[in-house]
Design a protein around this motif. Sequence first.
Motif, PDB file in Angstrom:
ATOM      1  N   PHE A  19       0.860  -1.194  -0.010  1.00  0.00           N
ATOM      2  CA  PHE A  19       0.140  -0.054   0.189  1.00  0.00           C
ATOM      3  C   PHE A  19       0.794   1.180  -0.129  1.00  0.00           C
ATOM      4  N   PHE A  20       2.085   1.295   0.638  1.00  0.00           N
ATOM      5  CA  PHE A  20       2.773   2.501   0.910  1.00  0.00           C
ATOM      6  C   PHE A  20       4.202   2.435   0.276  1.00  0.00           C
ATOM      7  N   SER A  21       4.473   1.449  -0.569  1.00  0.00           N
ATOM      8  CA  SER A  21       5.930   1.157  -1.086  1.00  0.00           C
ATOM      9  C   SER A  21       6.744   1.003  -0.063  1.00  0.00           C
ATOM     10  N   PHE A  22       7.960   1.895  -0.215  1.00  0.00           N
ATOM     11  CA  PHE A  22       9.367   1.681   0.592  1.00  0.00           C
ATOM     12  C   PHE A  22       8.979   2.179   1.844  1.00  0.00           C
ATOM     13  N   PHE A  23       7.992   3.371   2.190  1.00  0.00           N
ATOM     14  CA  PHE A  23       7.907   3.688   3.467  1.00  0.00           C
ATOM     15  C   PHE A  23       7.596   2.886   4.686  1.00  0.00           C
ATOM     16  N   PRO A  24       6.952   1.910   4.731  1.00  0.00           N
ATOM     17  CA  PRO A  24       6.882   1.133   5.691  1.00  0.00           C
ATOM     18  C   PRO A  24       8.139   0.283   6.364  1.00  0.00           C
ATOM     19  N   ALA A  25       8.715  -0.168   5.206  1.00  0.00           N
ATOM     20  CA  ALA A  25       9.932  -0.917   5.313  1.00  0.00           C
ATOM     21  C   ALA A  25      11.153   0.167   5.903  1.00  0.00           C
ATOM     22  N   LEU A  26      11.184   1.161   5.444  1.00  0.00           N
ATOM     23  CA  LEU A  26      12.270   2.258   5.848  1.00  0.00           C
ATOM     24  C   LEU A  26      11.914   2.766   7.350  1.00  0.00           C
ATOM     25  N   ILE A  27      10.676   3.036   7.595  1.00  0.00           N
ATOM     26  CA  ILE A  27      10.469   3.297   8.995  1.00  0.00           C
ATOM     27  C   ILE A  27      10.643   2.215   9.985  1.00  0.00           C
ATOM     28  N   GLY A  28      10.458   0.945   9.402  1.00  0.00           N
ATOM     29  CA  GLY A  28      10.390  -0.215  10.154  1.00  0.00           C
ATOM     30  C   GLY A  28      11.876  -0.622  10.629  1.00  0.00           C
ATOM     31  N   TYR A  29      12.742  -0.278   9.613  1.00  0.00           N
ATOM     32  CA  TYR A  29      14.340  -0.609   9.616  1.00  0.00           C
ATOM     33  C   TYR A  29      14.883   0.469  10.583  1.00  0.00           C
ATOM     34  N   LEU A  30      14.502   1.704  10.386  1.00  0.00           N
ATOM     35  CA  LEU A  30      15.076   2.636  11.075  1.00  0.00           C
ATOM     36  C   LEU A  30      14.563   2.540  12.720  1.00  0.00           C
ATOM     37  N   VAL A  31      13.447   2.287  13.103  1.00  0.00           N
ATOM     38  CA  VAL A  31      12.906   2.347  14.308  1.00  0.00           C
ATOM     39  C   VAL A  31      13.200   0.945  15.111  1.00  0.00           C
ATOM     40  N   LEU A  32      12.940  -0.201  14.282  1.00  0.00           N
ATOM     41  CA  LEU A  32      12.935  -1.237  14.915  1.00  0.00           C
ATOM     42  C   LEU A  32      14.241  -2.299  14.756  1.00  0.00           C
ATOM     43  N   LYS A  33      15.294  -1.861  14.015  1.00  0.00           N
ATOM     44  CA  LYS A  33      16.166  -2.545  13.627  1.00  0.00           C
ATOM     45  C   LYS A  33      17.061  -3.319  14.949  1.00  0.00           C
ATOM     46  N   ASP A  34      16.964  -2.533  15.711  1.00  0.00           N
ATOM     47  CA  ASP A  34      17.789  -2.747  17.093  1.00  0.00           C
ATOM     48  C   ASP A  34      16.795  -3.698  18.017  1.00  0.00           C
ATOM     49  N   ARG A  35      15.692  -3.924  17.736  1.00  0.00           N
ATOM     50  CA  ARG A  35      14.569  -4.467  18.692  1.00  0.00           C
ATOM     51  C   ARG A  35      14.823  -6.073  18.560  1.00  0.00           C
ATOM     52  N   GLY A  36      15.134  -6.448  17.413  1.00  0.00           N
ATOM     53  CA  GLY A  36      15.375  -8.075  17.411  1.00  0.00           C
ATOM     54  C   GLY A  36      15.791  -8.455  16.173  1.00  0.00           C
ATOM     55  N   PRO A  37      16.611  -9.670  15.776  1.00  0.00           N
ATOM     56  CA  PRO A  37      17.058 -10.196  14.683  1.00  0.00           C
ATOM     57  C   PRO A  37      15.969 -10.249  13.686  1.00  0.00           C
ATOM     58  N   PHE A  38      14.729 -10.828  13.970  1.00  0.00           N
ATOM     59  CA  PHE A  38      13.941 -11.367  13.229  1.00  0.00           C
ATOM     60  C   PHE A  38      13.283  -9.989  12.327  1.00  0.00           C
ATOM     61  N   VAL A  39      12.932  -9.251  13.169  1.00  0.00           N
ATOM     62  CA  VAL A  39      12.107  -7.875  12.542  1.00  0.00           C
ATOM     63  C   VAL A  39      13.374  -7.327  11.802  1.00  0.00           C
TER      64      VAL A  39
END
Length: 107
Positions: A19-39
């Motif tokens: 639905f939103f192209s690369f925005f959810p992946a970019l936001i998820g990567y920047l915010v959640l990358k240090d929260r766990g290896p799976f995410v």
Amino acid sequence: MSPADEKLWATLINVGGVFFSFFPALIGYLVLKDRGPFVRAHSATALNFQLTLIIAYIVGSILSVIVIGIFILIAAYVLNIVFCIVAAVKANQGQWYTYPMAIAFVR
């Protein structure tokens, strides 16, 4: 972050690509990358795939002057829907997934 939360966020990041192209992946990567290896893995692979699709959309738009560009745009659109749904299902099941045909920009 608990494994259930990681699965939830990974699923949402993959579905968001439809639905939103690369925005959810970019936001998820920047915010959640240090929260766990799976995410982190799912957000990185989703971001790589969405960036690859942006390149395909640009090439398809340029080549739309010729008829082949329209087919490239249609193929990229269909692949985005299909692969994002497959990745979301795999993430919801707790399985690791790598998008096929994605250029590895982010690790």
